[in-house]
Design an enzyme around this catalytic site. Structure first.
Site, short mmCIF file in Angstrom:
data_model
loop_
_atom_site.label_atom_id
_atom_site.label_comp_id
_atom_site.label_asym_id
_atom_site.label_seq_id
_atom_site.Cartn_x
_atom_site.Cartn_y
_atom_site.Cartn_z
N SER A 149 0.87 -1.18 0.00
CA SER A 149 0.00 0.00 0.00
C SER A 149 0.90 1.22 0.00
CB SER A 149 -0.87 0.01 1.26
OG SER A 149 -1.51 1.26 1.43
N TYR A 162 -3.11 -0.83 10.28
CA TYR A 162 -3.00 -1.02 8.82
C TYR A 162 -1.62 -0.54 8.35
CZ TYR A 162 -4.36 -0.93 3.89
OH TYR A 162 -4.43 -1.17 2.54
#
Ligand SMILES: NC(=O)c1ccc[n+]([C@@H]2O[C@H](COP(=O)([O-])OP(=O)(O)OC[C@H]3O[C@@H](n4cnc5c(N)ncnc54)[C@H](O)[C@@H]3O)[C@@H](O)[C@H]2O)c1
Length: 257
Positions: A149, A162
Site C-alpha cells: 500500500s 494497517y
C-alpha cells in the site's frame, strides 16, 4: 531470434493462487492473470468467491474457489494444501491480496482489532509466501506478488494497525526477495494508492477526507482494479524476470507529490 516480447507476458500453463481474490482488487487480478493463461485458485472467506468463479468460468477462464479465513493458521494450511491438489501439485504464481482496514484514534485502538489486522494483512501474507516458497524452491522458481500500500511508506491517519501491517508487507517482500532471488523466486509488491473499493467505503463516504485526498492525487481520480491488471500480469510473467524486491506504486502519482 529472441522471444517475441508479447509472448513473454503470456501465462499459459502457469498455476496461480490469489488470496483475497473475491475483493475488488483481487478479483481484477484473478481475471487478468487468468485471461493471460494461468489456471487460478481463488481463496477468500467471503461467499462471493463462488459466484465470482462461476462467472469467470462462463467466460472460459480456468478458476477454482476455496473458502477460507486466513486469520486462522489451520485454514491457511488446509487451503494451501487443497490449492496444490487442484493445481496438480505445483504453483508458479502467488498473489497475496487479502486485507482489512480498521479506523480508530490510535489512543483508543482496540487490542483485538490490532491483532486481527496484523493477522490478515501481515501474518497470512508471510504464511502463504512460506508455503508457496517451499513448493517453488522445489520446482525451480516462481513469482510472488504481495499487495502492499502507499501506507507501506506513509503513516496515514487513525490507521496504526494497517500502516504497521503494510510497512511489514513491504519489508517482508524485500527479506524474502533476498533469501530466494538466487533460487529462482521473484518477490515483489504492488502498492496501490487510493482505490475505489469496499475497503475504503468509510473514506469514500467522508466528503471532507475525500476532498483532502484528491488535493494530493495528481490524476484527480480514485484508482480501481483495472489499474492493477497490467502490473499483475507483468510481475507474474517472464517479462519481469530480472525484477525482485521492489514495491511498485499504482497510485495516480500520489507518492511523487
Ligand atoms: N482499496 C485501497 O485503496 C487499497 C489501497 C492500498 C492497498 N490495498 C490493499 O489491496 C488489497 C485488496 O483490497 P481491496 O481494496 O480489494 O479490498 P476488498 O475489501 O475489496 O478486498 C479484500 C478481500 O480480502 C478478503 N478478506 C478479508 N479478510 C479475510 C480473511 N480473514 N480471510 C480471507 N479473506 C479475507 C475479503 O473478503 C475481500 O474479498 C488489500 O490487501 C488492501 O489492503 C487497498
Amino acid at each position: 531470434m529472441a522471444e517475441n516480447i508479447l509472448d513473454s507476458f503470456r501465462l499459459i500453463g502457469k498455476k496461480a493462487i490469489v488470496v483475497g481474490g473475491a475483493g475488488d482488487l483481487g478479483k481484477a487480478m484473478v481475471e487478468a492473470i487468468s485471461q493471460a493463461g494461468a489456471q487460478t485458485v481463488v481463496i477468500d472467506f467471503d461467499d462471493r468467491v463462488f459466484d465470482i468463479c462461476d462467472n469467470f468460468k462462463k467466460d472460459g477462464l480456468n478458476v477454482s474457489p476455496i473458502k477460507a479465513d486466513v486469520s486462522k493458521i489451520e485454514q491457511i494450511q488446509e487451503s494451501y494444501k487443497t490449492s496444490l491438489d487442484i493445481l496438480g501439485g505445483t504453483v508458479d504464481i502467488l498473489i497475496n491480496s487479502a486485507g482489512i482496514q480498521r479506523r480508530y484514534p490510535s489512543e483508543d485502538f482496540p487490542e483485538e482489532e490490532w491483532s486481527r489486522v496484523i493477522a490478515v494483512n501481515l501474518d497470512a501474507t508471510f504464511y502463504y509466501c512460506k508455503y508457496a516458497g517451499n513448493t517453488m524452491l522445489k520446482n525451480g522458481g516462481g513469482k510472488i506478488i504481495n499487495i502492499a500500500s502507499i501506507m507501506s511508506v506513509l503513516g496515514g491517519i487513525t490507521i496504526p494497525a494497517y500502516a504497521a501491517s503494510k510497512g511489514g508487507v513491504g519489508q517482508l517482500t524485500k527479506a524474502l526477495s533476498n533469501d530466494w532471488a538466487a533460487r529462482g523466486i521473484c518477490v515483489n509488491a504492488i502498492a496501490p494508492g487510493y482505490m475505489d473499493t469496499q475497503l475504503n467505503t468509510a473514506l469514500i463516504n467522508d466528503k471532507k477526507r475525500t476532498d483532502e485526498v484528491f488535493m494530493r492525487v495528481p490524476m484527480k481520480r480514485w484508482g480501481n482494479g483495472e489499474d492493477l491488471k497490467g502490473l499483475a500480469v507483468f510481475l507474474s510473467s517472464s517479462a519481469s524476470d530480472y525484477i525482485t524486491g521492489t514495491i511498485i506504486p499504482v497510485d495516480g502519482g500520489y507518492l511523487a507529490r
